[in-house]
Write a protein that holds these residues in place. Structure first.
Motif, PDB file in Angstrom:
ATOM      1  N   GLY A 129       0.842  -1.319   0.165  1.00  0.00           N
ATOM      2  CA  GLY A 129       0.020  -0.160  -0.078  1.00  0.00           C
ATOM      3  C   GLY A 129       0.855   1.285   0.056  1.00  0.00           C
ATOM      4  O   GLY A 129       0.186   2.484   0.333  1.00  0.00           O
ATOM      5  N   ALA A 130       2.043   1.254  -0.252  1.00  0.00           N
ATOM      6  CA  ALA A 130       2.944   2.615  -0.208  1.00  0.00           C
ATOM      7  C   ALA A 130       2.697   3.300  -1.426  1.00  0.00           C
ATOM      8  O   ALA A 130       2.050   2.624  -2.482  1.00  0.00           O
ATOM      9  CB  ALA A 130       4.349   1.967  -0.518  1.00  0.00           C
ATOM     10  N   SER A 131       2.440   4.542  -1.083  1.00  0.00           N
ATOM     11  CA  SER A 131       1.974   5.528  -2.247  1.00  0.00           C
ATOM     12  C   SER A 131       3.150   6.223  -2.971  1.00  0.00           C
ATOM     13  O   SER A 131       4.034   6.679  -2.500  1.00  0.00           O
ATOM     14  CB  SER A 131       1.401   6.706  -1.759  1.00  0.00           C
ATOM     15  N   ILE A 132       2.968   6.435  -4.317  1.00  0.00           N
ATOM     16  CA  ILE A 132       4.065   6.901  -5.086  1.00  0.00           C
ATOM     17  C   ILE A 132       3.818   8.410  -5.184  1.00  0.00           C
ATOM     18  O   ILE A 132       4.918   9.055  -5.517  1.00  0.00           O
ATOM     19  CB  ILE A 132       4.062   6.245  -6.600  1.00  0.00           C
ATOM     20  N   PHE A 133       2.974   8.832  -4.739  1.00  0.00           N
ATOM     21  CA  PHE A 133       2.659  10.242  -4.493  1.00  0.00           C
ATOM     22  C   PHE A 133       3.043  10.976  -3.393  1.00  0.00           C
ATOM     23  O   PHE A 133       3.319  12.052  -3.217  1.00  0.00           O
ATOM     24  CB  PHE A 133       1.025  10.600  -4.605  1.00  0.00           C
ATOM     25  N   THR A 134       3.755  10.190  -2.274  1.00  0.00           N
ATOM     26  CA  THR A 134       4.037  10.734  -0.970  1.00  0.00           C
ATOM     27  C   THR A 134       5.564  11.312  -1.371  1.00  0.00           C
ATOM     28  O   THR A 134       6.406  11.005  -2.037  1.00  0.00           O
ATOM     29  CB  THR A 134       4.266   9.618  -0.005  1.00  0.00           C
ATOM     30  N   GLN A 135       5.477  12.774  -0.812  1.00  0.00           N
ATOM     31  CA  GLN A 135       6.892  13.376  -0.957  1.00  0.00           C
ATOM     32  C   GLN A 135       7.472  13.498   0.444  1.00  0.00           C
ATOM     33  O   GLN A 135       6.838  13.340   1.586  1.00  0.00           O
ATOM     34  CB  GLN A 135       6.361  14.770  -1.011  1.00  0.00           C
ATOM     35  N   ASP A 136       8.761  13.483   0.134  1.00  0.00           N
ATOM     36  CA  ASP A 136       9.707  13.362   1.321  1.00  0.00           C
ATOM     37  C   ASP A 136       9.364  15.022   2.205  1.00  0.00           C
ATOM     38  O   ASP A 136       8.959  15.868   1.720  1.00  0.00           O
ATOM     39  CB  ASP A 136      10.969  13.216   1.267  1.00  0.00           C
ATOM     40  N   VAL A 137      10.083  15.121   3.478  1.00  0.00           N
ATOM     41  CA  VAL A 137       9.818  16.108   4.253  1.00  0.00           C
ATOM     42  C   VAL A 137      10.677  17.256   3.716  1.00  0.00           C
ATOM     43  O   VAL A 137      10.341  18.491   3.687  1.00  0.00           O
ATOM     44  CB  VAL A 137       9.970  15.894   5.905  1.00  0.00           C
ATOM     45  N   LYS A 138      11.981  16.799   3.676  1.00  0.00           N
ATOM     46  CA  LYS A 138      13.072  17.937   3.487  1.00  0.00           C
ATOM     47  C   LYS A 138      12.787  18.759   2.074  1.00  0.00           C
ATOM     48  O   LYS A 138      12.814  20.023   1.944  1.00  0.00           O
ATOM     49  CB  LYS A 138      14.355  17.327   3.493  1.00  0.00           C
TER      50      LYS A 138
END
Length: 450
Positions: free
Chosen positions: A329-338
């Motif tokens: 269920g990992a999302s390819i749309f998730t952006q990292d914080v930095k």
């Protein structure tokens, strides 16, 4: 002409003290009303109380008034007559409002009874955020762990039973307990026997000097069978070390698909979007790890003219980890914080053509939005255009354009991808590609997710 007579600041000649004492005196102004004129002396409004009105009298000094001491009185309690108990006829009655003349208890007003025909107002529910649909990932085959031999398990239980509890929970110089050591060595029977004894004392969550529990030590050592056993006994799959890395982060970083298979087999609920202390999810870690392996593979091929079979197999394991994380269920749309980067930004930044092809060829209904997402204003096409001395630059730009990347988007500096092209032999060719904007899809075969 200026008058020479002295000017006195005081009451007029017709002023009488009664006009100041009785503010309700209308006889002087309207004599036709027939009110009895007030007496020359101030009379209190109530015979039994001191007046609280100010009486102004003449003073010897024509510019001053005398103000007697004002005293306040307590008004009558509830139930008193509205007419002041004063027999003098020259006083006007002052009505007194009694909020509760009957001395009955005050009953608060009751709320209105809603009519059955009236529909009560419904609570306002805030709109839910729009979550882009995930790409369709082909199902991954789940491989069950190898079974434990019962005879060896009984032998291990007998050995553990002869040990003192303090010996089982004692930490060595590195903070390891005997369960950490068994987990690192993959001694499944002894891990199971020791965990059965100490789990009631929270022994499954003891940490060594890096903050790793026995489960995280087993993940780092790529002991998939031990991981499956510890999860079955109740080890916390959400536990993280001192860097915020969970079992998913460690498996993705080291490229251990067997560990992810064991987690999938256990059926335990995991937070696949959990972030480590660098703001990265497990999918981000898997992509960065695959980038590192591909970079080493390219360097060896360039320097020695040969392909490392070991690194190729390693890159395949890491690509399989990416597929398993997407299955979880990992999302390819998730952006990292930095840096607000998606996985596509990360692989384009490292010139990883293999992963660019992998992510763009997934069955994704939001592919165009995915390709044009921004990281601090830059799309993946901006990053591809700005690559320096990267042999895959032209192929990456071509691939992004052929799948819907927009070359007209501007970043925060108002620059389009064409403005970021470095000087070099490929500049003019890529420049023409960006000007045309769209291309037919390359004839490379469609990649599977495995």
């Amino acid at each position: 002409m200026i008058p020479t007579e002295p000017c006195h600041y005081g009451p007029p000649n017709e002023f009488t003290p009664s006009e100041a004492v009785n503010p309700f005196n209308t006889t002087a102004a309207y004599p036709s009303y027939g009110y009895t004129a007030p007496s020359s002396e101030p009379v209190p409004l109530y015979s039994n109380h001191q007046t609280n009105l100010v009486a102004l009298r003449h003073s010897s000094d024509p510019t001053l008034f005398e103000t007697p001491q004002t005293e306040f009185h307590q008004w009558p309690l509830s139930g008193a007559s509205a007419v002041p108990p004063c027999p003098e006829a020259d006083l006007l009655p002052i009505p007194y409002y009694n909020p509760n003349p009957s001395q009955q208890p005050i009953i608060p007003p009751q709320p209105p009874i809603p009519s059955p025909n009236i529909i009560p107002p419904q609570p306002i529910i805030p709109p839910q955020p729009i979550i882009p649909p995930q790409p369709i990932i082909p199902p991954q085959p789940i491989i069950p762990p190898q079974p434990i031999i019962p005879a060896k398990l009984e032998e291990a239980r007998a050995t553990i039973q002869n040990m003192e509890m303090n010996e089982l929970l004692q930490h060595d110089d590195d903070g390891d307990t005997i369960l950490h050591i068994y987990s690192a060595k993959g001694m499944r029977e002894f891990v199971l026997a020791a965990a059965e004894r100490i789990r009631s004392l929270n022994g499954l969550e003891t940490r060594e000097h890096k903050g790793k529990t026995p489960l995280l030590v087993a993940v780092t050592a790529n002991q998939a069978g031990v991981v499956s056993d510890l999860i079955e006994l109740g080890a916390d799959i959400k536990a993280a070390d001192f860097k915020g890395q969970t079992a998913l982060h460690l498996a993705a970083t080291y490229g251990y698909p067997d560990i992810l298979q064991a987690i999938l087999w256990s059926g335990v609920t995991v937070n696949v979007e959990a972030r480590n202390f660098e703001g990265l999810t497990a999918l981000h870690c898997a992509v960065k790890s695959h980038n590192c392996t591909m970079r080493k593979l390219s360097e060896i091929q360039t320097r020695m003219g040969e392909v490392s079979a070991e690194l190729q197999a390693y890159s395949q394991d890491k690509l399989q980890c990416i597929s398993l994380l997407l299955s979880l269920g990992a999302s390819i749309f998730t952006q990292d914080v930095k840096n607000s980067m998606t996985v596509l930004h990360l692989c384009v930044q490292d010139g990883n053509l293999r992963l660019v092809q992998f992510f763009t060829q997934l069955s994704n209904h939001q592919l165009t939005n995915f390709l044009n997402m921004k990281a601090h204003g830059n799309t993946a096409l901006h990053m591809a255009a700005g690559l320096q001395e990267e042999r895959n630059q032209e192929e990456i730009v071509r691939f992004l354009l052929s799948h819907g990347a927009d070359p007209t988007i501007r970043n925060l500096e108002n620059e389009q991808p064409i403005h970021l092209l470095p000087a070099g032999r490929q500049r003019e060719q890529i420049k023409q590609m960006l000007k045309r904007g769209r291309f037919t899809s390359p004839s490379a075969p469609r990649l599977s997710s495995s």
